[in-house]
Scaffold this motif. Structure first.
Motif, mmCIF file in Angstrom:
data_model
loop_
_atom_site.group_PDB
_atom_site.id
_atom_site.type_symbol
_atom_site.label_atom_id
_atom_site.label_comp_id
_atom_site.label_asym_id
_atom_site.label_seq_id
_atom_site.Cartn_x
_atom_site.Cartn_y
_atom_site.Cartn_z
ATOM 1 N N ASP A 1 0.746 -1.330 0.068
ATOM 2 C CA ASP A 1 0.154 0.117 0.051
ATOM 3 C C ASP A 1 0.739 1.245 0.022
ATOM 4 O O ASP A 1 0.564 2.254 -0.821
ATOM 5 C CB ASP A 1 -0.901 0.032 1.206
ATOM 6 C CG ASP A 1 -2.089 1.049 1.047
ATOM 7 O OD1 ASP A 1 -1.974 1.956 0.320
ATOM 8 O OD2 ASP A 1 -2.753 1.201 2.296
ATOM 9 N N TYR B 1 2.771 1.540 -3.298
ATOM 10 C CA TYR B 1 1.512 1.699 -4.364
ATOM 11 C C TYR B 1 1.217 3.378 -4.409
ATOM 12 O O TYR B 1 1.026 3.841 -5.584
ATOM 13 C CB TYR B 1 0.572 0.872 -4.110
ATOM 14 C CG TYR B 1 0.626 -0.613 -4.841
ATOM 15 C CD1 TYR B 1 1.693 -1.085 -5.526
ATOM 16 C CD2 TYR B 1 -0.470 -1.621 -4.540
ATOM 17 C CE1 TYR B 1 1.856 -2.296 -6.063
ATOM 18 C CE2 TYR B 1 -0.069 -2.968 -5.127
ATOM 19 C CZ TYR B 1 0.900 -3.058 -5.810
ATOM 20 O OH TYR B 1 1.210 -4.607 -6.154
ATOM 21 N N THR B 2 1.085 3.609 -3.203
ATOM 22 C CA THR B 2 0.767 5.128 -3.113
ATOM 23 C C THR B 2 1.961 5.944 -3.837
ATOM 24 O O THR B 2 1.595 7.040 -4.889
ATOM 25 C CB THR B 2 0.344 5.581 -1.930
ATOM 26 O OG1 THR B 2 -0.487 4.821 -1.385
ATOM 27 C CG2 THR B 2 -0.089 6.912 -1.614
ATOM 28 N N ALA C 1 1.902 5.421 -7.655
ATOM 29 C CA ALA C 1 0.816 6.277 -8.563
ATOM 30 C C ALA C 1 0.894 7.614 -8.575
ATOM 31 O O ALA C 1 0.914 8.067 -9.586
ATOM 32 C CB ALA C 1 -0.423 5.771 -7.701
ATOM 33 N N LYS D 1 -5.373 4.895 -11.272
ATOM 34 C CA LYS D 1 -4.429 4.053 -10.980
ATOM 35 C C LYS D 1 -4.362 3.603 -9.345
ATOM 36 O O LYS D 1 -4.085 2.047 -9.266
ATOM 37 C CB LYS D 1 -3.123 4.849 -10.989
ATOM 38 C CG LYS D 1 -2.652 5.481 -12.358
ATOM 39 C CD LYS D 1 -1.364 6.150 -12.632
ATOM 40 C CE LYS D 1 -1.141 6.659 -13.770
ATOM 41 N NZ LYS D 1 -2.279 7.619 -14.425
ATOM 42 N N LEU D 2 -4.613 4.506 -8.389
ATOM 43 C CA LEU D 2 -4.208 3.946 -7.255
ATOM 44 C C LEU D 2 -5.491 3.028 -6.671
ATOM 45 O O LEU D 2 -5.305 2.078 -6.040
ATOM 46 C CB LEU D 2 -4.351 5.191 -6.395
ATOM 47 C CG LEU D 2 -3.873 5.051 -4.657
ATOM 48 C CD1 LEU D 2 -2.559 4.331 -4.963
ATOM 49 C CD2 LEU D 2 -3.768 6.362 -4.055
ATOM 50 N N GLN E 1 -4.825 -0.849 -5.470
ATOM 51 C CA GLN E 1 -5.238 -1.320 -4.090
ATOM 52 C C GLN E 1 -6.374 -2.191 -4.257
ATOM 53 O O GLN E 1 -6.401 -3.278 -3.459
ATOM 54 C CB GLN E 1 -5.928 -0.001 -3.633
ATOM 55 C CG GLN E 1 -4.932 1.334 -3.133
ATOM 56 C CD GLN E 1 -3.987 0.733 -2.288
ATOM 57 O OE1 GLN E 1 -3.482 -0.303 -2.209
ATOM 58 N NE2 GLN E 1 -3.728 1.817 -1.294
ATOM 59 N N ASN F 1 -7.508 10.463 -0.022
ATOM 60 C CA ASN F 1 -7.493 9.099 0.962
ATOM 61 C C ASN F 1 -8.710 8.938 1.655
ATOM 62 O O ASN F 1 -8.897 7.794 1.887
ATOM 63 C CB ASN F 1 -6.208 9.535 1.869
ATOM 64 C CG ASN F 1 -5.139 9.631 1.160
ATOM 65 O OD1 ASN F 1 -4.740 9.119 0.171
ATOM 66 N ND2 ASN F 1 -4.065 10.589 1.530
#
Length: 925
Positions: free
Chosen positions: A529, A532-533, A536, A558-559, A563, A670
């Motif tokens: 996570d 990935y953040t 992205a 993307k995110l 996820q 978020n």
């Protein structure tokens, strides 16, 4: 109470006289005196109804310039170096001075707060009334008109349903004495030439709410240049506060909070929001959404409106999910499958589950596992899966109606997105582009060469997007590789646990391995996570998108894809792949020389455990603990770093607000992303874990108050952004709700034993019950058919026939270990069930979506009345003006005054106002 007494005294001090000798002058004086009569009461009521604050309360926190008259609408923070100044620092100071001079030319009033011993310096910004009027017209801001709205009746069945729901939730309403109800007023786009339309108080400064003032300031700040016209260098795109923040000329730009939130501070809207919204004491109360919108703006208000609506919508599925789970617990001891599986007299000797160190085992060893499976895999599961599929559609359809209602109440129904200025990062990357072309506009022209930088589509944009997609695919494969690693962990640890002689260990080996693997998977999810953040954001920055909306949409896509795979891939593996292609004990299917793992009894229990640990772990650790305590820790550290030498009460509010955390552009992003992941857990795999809505409800109760506390106490006040919808997140919710129909149908058909049980009762059972189902579902295998290389030792060494879960021919038949006819019958019924389930649910969903209109009939009626009243007022007044004379202005003032009469019904001095209205009518006659 003091306001009421003051208003009453001021009303009693007014004398109404009509000069009978001069009818026109008498009528004029009566109307004007009537307007003055209500001005005091109007100014008191208007501020609390529209702006949500009172001027006298503001003065408790130095929200004004030194003259105590001009209100601080915005604060700009910048740094000042007296020593070690470089050319870049001098350039920044020059840009700041030019920018602020341009702001003054626009009409804004600036006041600096400079201290030599302090690094951060502050510039306070005030918007004069004339600038507010000019930009309110330019930005087409809707302002309240004189005519109060009329309550429309419930015109449709869905309006009545929504009214019943509203009355039910009123049990959790806030105390109206502490949080007065803000009345909706009809609005119209502001026009300086039609001031007679609008509900303007005696103190016109109160006409524009604080959120509107901050929006106007931000609009100006984003469009002012910071280069002199005399500069001969490149002036392309040298404008906007966002670019100055990006290059470090300014450190921050924000509106002030309206006072303190702690107990010792004076009453203000921020403190009211904390006491009635952002504290745990009111966790069961409704949100003061109108005040949230007034204080933070429509964008943040709409997020909390959606979150609150989603949270309340989870109450019913949470209750039904608990009932389904309780049904499973209460019926576990009377379940035939549990009785047969747990009876040691049945002597179901099972084949080893692995090639090395695994032994024969008895089915009663997993009695606890079988009972746990029944708690989640029972007759109520199918009903709950259908219910949740329909619930998701109901939720989205009624949210659309709620969103339309909010759009009307918050003047967003005709919302037009303001033209977005380009992102500062876009200009920085564009300036580095080696490609140039002749400029199409003088604004983007190089003053020397007439060229501008650009990104060509085929040579730059297409390669970047393809590379970005390739990297995305590579990172998705990383998540899949993590699943493979967890599978190997499960296989090896399970074999080791079965080799232990301790009965507690080998009887619960599968449960131990499932739980530990889920915890390891959760840790891997948190690690991925984080990366990935970051990935992205890097990829989206690389694409060099022009506006913030384009950037946010690309980042969201993307995110969320990353996820989605990160959080759900293990669940998809357990639900649809684990134990599906294991082969027979004689010819097991291998993967990289390793035998595939099997499910003991049913994979549904393992799916439930995996889902529970990942879902609850994410909600508890990531969403709540980190969100609640991490901002507090950051604030404490920053507060100590910026600690003032004076007393705490002497710190200026703009300095205190600077020590708060900036929400940033990723703040609401978020928050929405967390809820989208949760919505997927609640809908996609609810057939395996009926307690998911209940845990989501508990999490959202905490999440809502934690987010509220952050916005009120931990974050700087954000500029009051406007938006009419929740944006692309609705499309994600829509897609998840439809995809959930497929996943739940597949889980019921292929992961649970529902089809197997029902088919056995209907076709193979002699008495229509499940007696003999366990024996019927286990195939026979001759131990002599094991390869010679496999030497299974341990208990049951004398076993000649072992059993395994499958529908295959026994060893004494000609086609031994081939699939039986019953296997293909089960597969056919499973696919038929999936098709029927999907079509039935989709049909119900379509009927529901068709029957529920997007816009409530009540809101349609109020919108019609608003347009009708506004047009009538404009036509009558403009007609009177066209005829000429003083009567036009007097009639406009008369309608304005009489239109406000109902507004003060029941208030102090109402009888005096009513008497004045009668005197006006008498003067006309």
């Amino acid at each position: 109470m003091m306001a009421e007494e003051g208003g009453l005294l001021s009303l009693k001090s007014v004398h109404l006289n009509v000069d009978d000798g001069n009818e026109q002058n008498g009528k004029s004086r009566v109307i004007k005196e009537f307007a003055d009569l209500i001005s005091t009461l109007e100014s008191e009521v208007f501020v609390s109804e529209y702006t949500g604050d009172v001027e006298d309360e503001e003065r408790g926190r130095q929200l004004f310039f030194k003259d105590e008259k001009k209100r601080i609408d915005y604060v700009l923070v910048w740094s000042r170096k007296e020593t070690d100044r470089h050319a870049k620092d001098i350039q920044k100071e020059k840009e700041r001075e030019t920018f602020e001079e341009n702001l003054r030319e626009e009409g804004l009033i600036l006041e600096e707060d400079i201290e030599e011993c302090r690094v951060e310096q502050y510039t306070k910004v005030h918007v004069p009334l004339e600038v507010l009027r000019r930009y309110a017209e330019t930005m087409k801001i809707r302002m309240p008109i004189n005519k109060p709205p009329e309550d429309a009746p419930d015109l449709g069945i869905w309006d009545k349903v929504q009214t019943i729901w509203t009355r039910l939730v009123q049990l959790f309403a806030l105390d109206e004495y502490k949080v007065p109800h803000l009345k909706k007023r009809f609005t119209h786009v502001f026009d300086r030439d039609k001031r007679y339309l609008f509900y303007i108080p005696d103190n016109e400064e109160h006409f524009f709410s604080h959120a509107t003032r901050s929006r106007i300031v931000d609009y100006i700040l984003r469009r002012k240049e910071y280069k002199n016209k005399e500069d001969t260098g490149r002036r392309a795109y040298t404008f906007g506060i966002k670019r100055l923040l990006a290059n470090g000329t300014y450190l921050a730009a924000y509106p002030l909070h309206e006072g303190g939130w702690k107990a010792h501070t004076k009453p203000n809207i921020r403190k009211m929001l904390y006491n009635n919204w952002a504290t745990w004491r009111v966790w069961y109360k409704l949100q003061p959404l109108d005040y949230i919108r007034v204080y933070f703006g429509e964008k943040i208000g709409l997020y909390f409106a959606w979150l609150g609506y989603y949270t309340y919508s989870l109450i019913l599925p949470s209750f039904i999910g608990l009932l389904v789970f309780l049904y499973g617990i209460l019926t576990v001891n009377s379940d035939t499958i549990c009785d047969e599986s747990c009876d040691p007299n049945n002597s179901f000797i099972m084949c080893p589950l692995c090639d090395k160190r695994c032994t024969y085992w008895s089915l009663d060893q997993i009695c606890l596992h079988v009972k746990a499976t029944h708690m989640f895999d029972n007759g109520a599961t199918v009903f709950f899966a259908i219910f949740m599929s329909v619930w998701a559609v109901f939720f989205l359809e009624f949210w659309k109606r709620e969103e339309k209602r909010i759009q009307f109440l918050w003047d967003l129904k005709n919302f037009e997105q303001e033209e977005e200025p380009p992102r500062p990062e876009y200009f920085d990357r564009l300036a580095q582009s080696p490609y140039t072309r002749m400029s199409k506009t003088t604004h983007g022209t190089n003053s020397h060469e007439g060229l501008e930088h650009f990104h060509p589509f085929w040579r730059r944009k297409v390669p970047v997007f393809l590379s970005s997609a390739s990297i995305m695919i590579g990172m998705l494969l990383v998540a899949i590789a993590a699943i493979v690693g967890i599978v190997f962990y499960r296989i090896s640890v399970l074999a080791a646990l079965y080799a232990i002689d301790d009965p507690v260990v080998y009887q619960n080996a599968n449960l131990i391995v499932t739980a530990t693997a889920a915890v390891i998977n959760l840790a891997i999810i948190f690690i991925l996570d984080f990366f990935y953040t970051k990935l992205a954001v890097i990829l989206t920055d690389w694409e060099c998108l022009r506006t913030q909306s384009e950037y946010d949409n690309s980042l969201t896509l993307k995110l969320y894809v990353l996820q989605f795979v990160n959080y759900y891939s293990t669940l998809f593996y357990i639900a649809f792949f684990k134990g599906r292609f294991v082969g027979s004990p004689a010819r097991p299917v291998t993967f990289i020389s390793a035998r595939q793992e099997e499910c003991q009894g049913s994979c549904l229990t393992e799916l439930c455990i995996q889902l529970a640990i990942v879902f609850v772990g994410k909600q508890l650790i990531q969403n709540n603990l980190l969100e609640i305590y991490l901002p507090r820790i950051k604030r404490c550290v920053k507060k100590k770093m910026n600690k003032s030498d004076g007393l705490k009460s002497d710190v200026r509010p703009w300095v205190k607000d600077y020590t708060l955390e900036a929400m940033g552009s990723m703040g609401l992003f978020n928050e929405y992303l967390e809820m989208m992941i949760q919505f997927g857990f609640v809908t996609l795999f609810v057939a395996a874990f009926p307690l998911a809505p209940f845990f989501a409800l508990l999490n959202n109760i905490i999440e809502l108050r934690a987010d509220a506390n952050k916005f009120v106490t931990q974050y700087r006040r954000e500029m009051a952004s406007r938006t009419a919808t929740i944006g692309i997140w609705y499309e994600i919710l829509y897609g998840l709700s439809r995809f959930a129909i497929v996943t739940n149908a597949l889980i019921i058909a292929f992961t649970s034993s529902f089809i197997h049980r029902e088919l056995y009762k209907a076709v193979y059972s002699t008495d229509g019950s499940l007696h003999g189902f366990v024996n019927h579902s286990l195939s026979y295998f001759a131990v002599s058919d094991f390869p010679i290389s496999k030497n299974y030792s341990g208990r049951y060494n004398g076993t000649e026939i072992c059993r395994y879960s499958d529908y295959r021919e026994p060893p004494w038949t000609e086609n031994k270990y081939e699939y039986t006819t019953q296997y293909w019958t089960v597969v056919a019924v499973q696919f038929i069930f999936v098709v029927v389930f999907e079509n039935v649910v989709i049909f119900l969903v379509g009927i529901i979506a068709y029957l529920i209109p997007d816009i409530p009939a009540k809101v349609k009626e109020q919108m019609r009345r608003e347009a009708e009243i506004t047009n009538d007022m404009i036509l009558r007044t403009e007609l009177a003006r066209a005829r000429g004379g003083q009567d036009a202005d007097l009639e406009a003032l008369q309608r304005s005054a009489i239109g406000k009469l109902d507004e003060f019904s029941g208030s102090p001095g109402h009888e005096m106002i009513e008497l004045a209205a009668h005197r006006i009518a008498d003067s006309e006659s």
